[in-house]
Design a protein around this motif. Structure first.
Motif, PDB file in Angstrom:
ATOM      1  N   ARG A 208      17.022  69.108 127.550  1.00  0.00           N
ATOM      2  CA  ARG A 208      15.654  68.809 128.003  1.00  0.00           C
ATOM      3  C   ARG A 208      15.308  67.326 127.902  1.00  0.00           C
ATOM      4  NH1 ARG A 208      15.252  70.328 122.833  1.00  0.00           N
ATOM      5  NH2 ARG A 208      13.542  69.641 121.498  1.00  0.00           N
ATOM      6  N   HIS A 209      16.114  66.587 127.150  1.00  0.00           N
ATOM      7  CA  HIS A 209      15.834  65.149 126.979  1.00  0.00           C
ATOM      8  C   HIS A 209      16.600  64.270 127.976  1.00  0.00           C
ATOM      9  CE1 HIS A 209      13.893  66.249 123.241  1.00  0.00           C
ATOM     10  NE2 HIS A 209      15.026  66.751 122.754  1.00  0.00           N
ATOM     11  N   TRP A 210      17.554  64.862 128.704  1.00  0.00           N
ATOM     12  CA  TRP A 210      18.413  64.039 129.575  1.00  0.00           C
ATOM     13  C   TRP A 210      17.683  63.568 130.831  1.00  0.00           C
ATOM     14  CZ3 TRP A 210      22.620  68.385 129.816  1.00  0.00           C
ATOM     15  CH2 TRP A 210      23.304  68.430 128.605  1.00  0.00           C
ATOM     16  N   GLU A 211      18.282  62.552 131.452  1.00  0.00           N
ATOM     17  CA  GLU A 211      17.820  62.100 132.762  1.00  0.00           C
ATOM     18  C   GLU A 211      18.304  63.079 133.833  1.00  0.00           C
ATOM     19  OE1 GLU A 211      17.503  57.591 133.693  1.00  0.00           O
ATOM     20  OE2 GLU A 211      19.441  57.968 132.760  1.00  0.00           O
ATOM     21  N   VAL A 212      17.657  63.009 134.996  1.00  0.00           N
ATOM     22  CA  VAL A 212      17.967  63.936 136.092  1.00  0.00           C
ATOM     23  C   VAL A 212      19.451  63.937 136.497  1.00  0.00           C
ATOM     24  CG1 VAL A 212      17.515  64.372 138.550  1.00  0.00           C
ATOM     25  CG2 VAL A 212      15.619  64.017 136.955  1.00  0.00           C
ATOM     26  N   PRO A 213      20.115  62.764 136.658  1.00  0.00           N
ATOM     27  CA  PRO A 213      21.514  62.828 137.118  1.00  0.00           C
ATOM     28  C   PRO A 213      22.426  63.594 136.149  1.00  0.00           C
ATOM     29  CG  PRO A 213      20.715  60.554 137.107  1.00  0.00           C
ATOM     30  CD  PRO A 213      19.638  61.382 136.510  1.00  0.00           C
ATOM     31  N   VAL A 214      22.164  63.470 134.859  1.00  0.00           N
ATOM     32  CA  VAL A 214      23.010  64.170 133.878  1.00  0.00           C
ATOM     33  C   VAL A 214      22.716  65.667 133.934  1.00  0.00           C
ATOM     34  CG1 VAL A 214      23.578  64.393 131.422  1.00  0.00           C
ATOM     35  CG2 VAL A 214      23.203  62.123 132.417  1.00  0.00           C
ATOM     36  N   ARG A 215      21.439  66.010 133.999  1.00  0.00           N
ATOM     37  CA  ARG A 215      21.093  67.433 134.120  1.00  0.00           C
ATOM     38  C   ARG A 215      21.703  68.025 135.389  1.00  0.00           C
ATOM     39  NH1 ARG A 215      14.793  68.664 133.084  1.00  0.00           N
ATOM     40  NH2 ARG A 215      14.440  66.972 131.641  1.00  0.00           N
ATOM     41  N   THR A 216      21.626  67.261 136.466  1.00  0.00           N
ATOM     42  CA  THR A 216      22.171  67.734 137.746  1.00  0.00           C
ATOM     43  C   THR A 216      23.654  68.040 137.614  1.00  0.00           C
ATOM     44  OG1 THR A 216      20.608  66.358 138.921  1.00  0.00           O
ATOM     45  CG2 THR A 216      22.497  67.130 140.191  1.00  0.00           C
ATOM     46  N   ALA A 261      15.716  61.054 126.057  1.00  0.00           N
ATOM     47  CA  ALA A 261      14.314  60.700 125.783  1.00  0.00           C
ATOM     48  C   ALA A 261      13.929  60.812 124.316  1.00  0.00           C
ATOM     49  CB  ALA A 261      13.403  61.591 126.629  1.00  0.00           C
ATOM     50  N   ARG A 262      14.855  61.203 123.448  1.00  0.00           N
ATOM     51  CA  ARG A 262      14.504  61.267 122.025  1.00  0.00           C
ATOM     52  C   ARG A 262      14.269  59.852 121.476  1.00  0.00           C
ATOM     53  NH1 ARG A 262      19.525  63.912 119.473  1.00  0.00           N
ATOM     54  NH2 ARG A 262      20.466  62.980 121.298  1.00  0.00           N
ATOM     55  N   ASP A 263      13.472  59.775 120.453  1.00  0.00           N
ATOM     56  CA  ASP A 263      13.229  58.472 119.826  1.00  0.00           C
ATOM     57  C   ASP A 263      14.529  57.867 119.344  1.00  0.00           C
ATOM     58  OD1 ASP A 263      10.604  58.230 120.171  1.00  0.00           O
ATOM     59  OD2 ASP A 263      10.013  58.702 118.090  1.00  0.00           O
ATOM     60  N   GLY A 264      14.821  56.637 119.757  1.00  0.00           N
ATOM     61  CA  GLY A 264      16.033  55.945 119.304  1.00  0.00           C
ATOM     62  C   GLY A 264      17.284  56.308 120.082  1.00  0.00           C
ATOM     63  N   TYR A 265      17.172  57.197 121.076  1.00  0.00           N
ATOM     64  CA  TYR A 265      18.362  57.621 121.838  1.00  0.00           C
ATOM     65  C   TYR A 265      18.341  57.130 123.287  1.00  0.00           C
ATOM     66  CZ  TYR A 265      20.153  60.577 118.107  1.00  0.00           C
ATOM     67  OH  TYR A 265      20.690  61.028 116.927  1.00  0.00           O
ATOM     68  N   GLY A 266      17.485  56.144 123.565  1.00  0.00           N
ATOM     69  CA  GLY A 266      17.389  55.628 124.930  1.00  0.00           C
ATOM     70  C   GLY A 266      18.739  55.164 125.462  1.00  0.00           C
ATOM     71  N   GLU A 267      19.591  54.653 124.567  1.00  0.00           N
ATOM     72  CA  GLU A 267      20.940  54.232 124.977  1.00  0.00           C
ATOM     73  C   GLU A 267      21.994  55.146 124.340  1.00  0.00           C
ATOM     74  OE1 GLU A 267      21.401  49.872 126.255  1.00  0.00           O
ATOM     75  OE2 GLU A 267      20.509  49.756 124.253  1.00  0.00           O
ATOM     76  N   GLY A 268      21.618  56.391 124.122  1.00  0.00           N
ATOM     77  CA  GLY A 268      22.576  57.358 123.589  1.00  0.00           C
ATOM     78  C   GLY A 268      22.770  57.208 122.097  1.00  0.00           C
ATOM     79  N   ARG A 269      23.933  57.610 121.642  1.00  0.00           N
ATOM     80  CA  ARG A 269      24.188  57.621 120.205  1.00  0.00           C
ATOM     81  C   ARG A 269      25.358  56.713 119.817  1.00  0.00           C
ATOM     82  NH1 ARG A 269      23.803  60.563 115.552  1.00  0.00           N
ATOM     83  NH2 ARG A 269      25.734  60.966 114.444  1.00  0.00           N
ATOM     84  N   SER A 291      32.059  54.722 131.849  1.00  0.00           N
ATOM     85  CA  SER A 291      30.878  54.162 132.503  1.00  0.00           C
ATOM     86  C   SER A 291      29.636  54.579 131.726  1.00  0.00           C
ATOM     87  CB  SER A 291      30.826  54.735 133.927  1.00  0.00           C
ATOM     88  OG  SER A 291      29.607  54.443 134.546  1.00  0.00           O
ATOM     89  N   THR A 292      28.556  53.836 131.963  1.00  0.00           N
ATOM     90  CA  THR A 292      27.269  54.304 131.415  1.00  0.00           C
ATOM     91  C   THR A 292      26.610  55.258 132.410  1.00  0.00           C
ATOM     92  OG1 THR A 292      26.019  52.560 132.484  1.00  0.00           O
ATOM     93  CG2 THR A 292      26.883  52.066 130.289  1.00  0.00           C
ATOM     94  N   HIS A 306      25.506  46.341 116.479  1.00  0.00           N
ATOM     95  CA  HIS A 306      25.450  47.806 116.363  1.00  0.00           C
ATOM     96  C   HIS A 306      24.744  48.451 117.554  1.00  0.00           C
ATOM     97  CE1 HIS A 306      27.178  47.523 112.364  1.00  0.00           C
ATOM     98  NE2 HIS A 306      26.312  46.554 112.101  1.00  0.00           N
ATOM     99  N   GLN A 307      24.709  47.716 118.674  1.00  0.00           N
ATOM    100  CA  GLN A 307      24.061  48.239 119.882  1.00  0.00           C
ATOM    101  C   GLN A 307      24.664  49.579 120.304  1.00  0.00           C
ATOM    102  OE1 GLN A 307      24.464  45.633 123.317  1.00  0.00           O
ATOM    103  NE2 GLN A 307      23.980  47.322 124.704  1.00  0.00           N
ATOM    104  N   ARG A 308      23.795  50.489 120.740  1.00  0.00           N
ATOM    105  CA  ARG A 308      24.269  51.769 121.296  1.00  0.00           C
ATOM    106  C   ARG A 308      24.425  51.643 122.800  1.00  0.00           C
ATOM    107  NH1 ARG A 308      21.872  56.626 117.800  1.00  0.00           N
ATOM    108  NH2 ARG A 308      21.935  55.589 115.788  1.00  0.00           N
ATOM    109  N   ILE A 309      25.152  52.601 123.375  1.00  0.00           N
ATOM    110  CA  ILE A 309      25.376  52.554 124.824  1.00  0.00           C
ATOM    111  C   ILE A 309      25.658  53.977 125.320  1.00  0.00           C
ATOM    112  CG2 ILE A 309      27.904  52.248 124.843  1.00  0.00           C
ATOM    113  CD1 ILE A 309      25.577  49.991 126.829  1.00  0.00           C
ATOM    114  N   PRO A 310      25.117  54.355 126.488  1.00  0.00           N
ATOM    115  CA  PRO A 310      25.493  55.664 127.041  1.00  0.00           C
ATOM    116  C   PRO A 310      26.979  55.623 127.395  1.00  0.00           C
ATOM    117  CG  PRO A 310      23.579  54.743 128.191  1.00  0.00           C
ATOM    118  CD  PRO A 310      24.148  53.651 127.344  1.00  0.00           C
ATOM    119  N   LEU A 311      27.692  56.711 127.147  1.00  0.00           N
ATOM    120  CA  LEU A 311      29.133  56.715 127.434  1.00  0.00           C
ATOM    121  C   LEU A 311      29.521  57.978 128.203  1.00  0.00           C
ATOM    122  CD1 LEU A 311      31.997  55.500 127.118  1.00  0.00           C
ATOM    123  CD2 LEU A 311      32.160  56.690 124.913  1.00  0.00           C
TER     124      LEU A 311
END
Ligand code: F6P
Length: 348
Positions: A208-216, A261-269, A291-292, A306-311
């Motif tokens: 429920r927190h993901w962006e549309v492309p990931v949910r799709t 969309a969770r707090d602190g997870y804008g760029e994943g974990r 890719s992100t 310690h930057q996070r990034i979607p992977l």
């Protein structure tokens, strides 16, 4: 099984490439030696005082994760083994700041001493990840450069076997620890990730927190043979990046830890410097992608240690397809993307 080349033999040959290669080889050798002693400790578990419990006082590491007893132990063992080497800078997940050591030295190392530590008490696979880069003109900028600057990267999985996955920029080899003589022996060379897959890995409790492309994408996988991919998918989630990466290297697959969309997870974990960069280097060297969703991970220069990034990593066709979903979504400014995306429900 592949011919039994030992890691030592490979490193000796590689180190003949020049002074830089000699330093890189010495660093890999030290990390491998540390991993042998970690492997022994982990396999004994509670018999050797490892409980998988949080350290006293519930200390948190640089990322805010609760430190487990093995996190702290692994960090110490790796530091001890790397202590003797001339390193310009050293970074660890367990340490807030970059450690400047010998600025004149030619290489810098970043490590995640113990990846997947929430798996320790469950007797599941954990690992060590490392990235080796050339020292830049200004040593404090050691881990501010794109991942394409890595000289070598690897990870160790402490699982049913202890295995070391390694790239020095010329393909990916896997070495397995032989506990009869404590030597790493090559069990797979020139690993190639199949381009397509029907196995995905994602922590779907975050749907429920993901962006549309990931949910799709995940909706399409779940639709299986009734969906646009016209095949059924299998799902795996181990909760240990090293184990997911190892599985992908052996039989293909796609792994996603997107921003949400969770707090602190804008760029994943996952952390860019000592998780996503080395994994992406390994994936690409094995013919896969990383890719992100919007850009190649190896092209990204970290903004902070310690930057996070979607992977999104693994089988290359799947990575490219998920990038297309992101591009479609971006082009439509978020409107109805799941319905009209390429190969989406209305564009089979
Ligand atoms: O980096 C930490 C890590 O444990 C990875 O090894 C793993 O992929 C991820 O976190 C698990 O995240 P979650 O807690 O969402 O399952």
């Amino acid at each position: 099984m592949d011919q039994q080349l030992q890691l030592n033999d490979f490193l000796e040959k590689y180190s003949q490439g020049g002074p830089l290669e000699l330093r890189v080889a010495a660093a890999i050798d030290a990390i491998a030696a540390a991993s042998v002693s970690l492997s022994q400790k982990i396999s004994k578990g509670a018999l050797d005082g490892i409980t998988g419990e949080a350290t006293k006082g519930q200390e948190r590491n640089a990322d805010g994760d609760v430190q487990k007893d093995l996190d702290v132990y692994a960090d110490r063992v790796l530091r001890e083994h790397l202590q003797r080497l001339p390193l310009a800078a050293f970074a660890s997940e367990e340490e807030v700041n970059l450690e400047i050591r010998d600025p004149g030295a030619s290489i810098c190392i970043a490590i995640d001493p113990l990846d997947g530590s929430s798996n320790i008490e469950a007797n599941m696979s954990v690992g060590t990840i490392f990235s080796i880069v050339r020292t830049p003109a200004e040593v404090s900028a050691a881990f501010s450069l794109a991942g394409t600057n890595q000289l070598a990267a690897g990870f160790v999985v402490y699982g049913p076997q202890t295995s070391l996955v390694l790239t020095t920029g010329d393909g990916v080899d896997i070495y397995t620890l032989d506990d009869s003589d404590n030597l790493y022996k090559r069990t797979r060379s020139r690993v190639t990730i199949p381009a397509s897959t029907s196995e995905y890995a994602i922590n779907s409790s975050n749907y429920r927190h993901w962006e549309v492309p990931v949910r799709t994408y995940i909706d399409q996988c779940l639709a299986g043979s009734d969906g646009p991919h016209e095949k059924n998918f299998n799902m795996r989630w181990i909760g240990s990046l090293v184990a997911e990466a190892y599985r992908i290297l052996t039989r293909g697959g796609i792994f996603l830890y997107p921003g949400d969309a969770r707090d602190g997870y804008g760029e994943g974990r996952l952390r860019l410097v000592y998780e996503a960069h080395p994994m992406s280097f390994i994936m690409e060297q094995a013919g896969g992608g990383a890719s992100t969703g919007r850009e190649r991970v190896l092209d990204i220069a970290p903004r902070s240690l310690h930057q996070r990034i979607p992977l999104i990593m693994g089988s290359v066709d799947e990575v490219r397809y998920i990038e297309e979903l992101h591009a479609d979504f971006g082009a439509r400014d978020g409107m109805s993307a799941p319905l009209f995306a390429k190969r989406g429900l209305f564009r089979v």
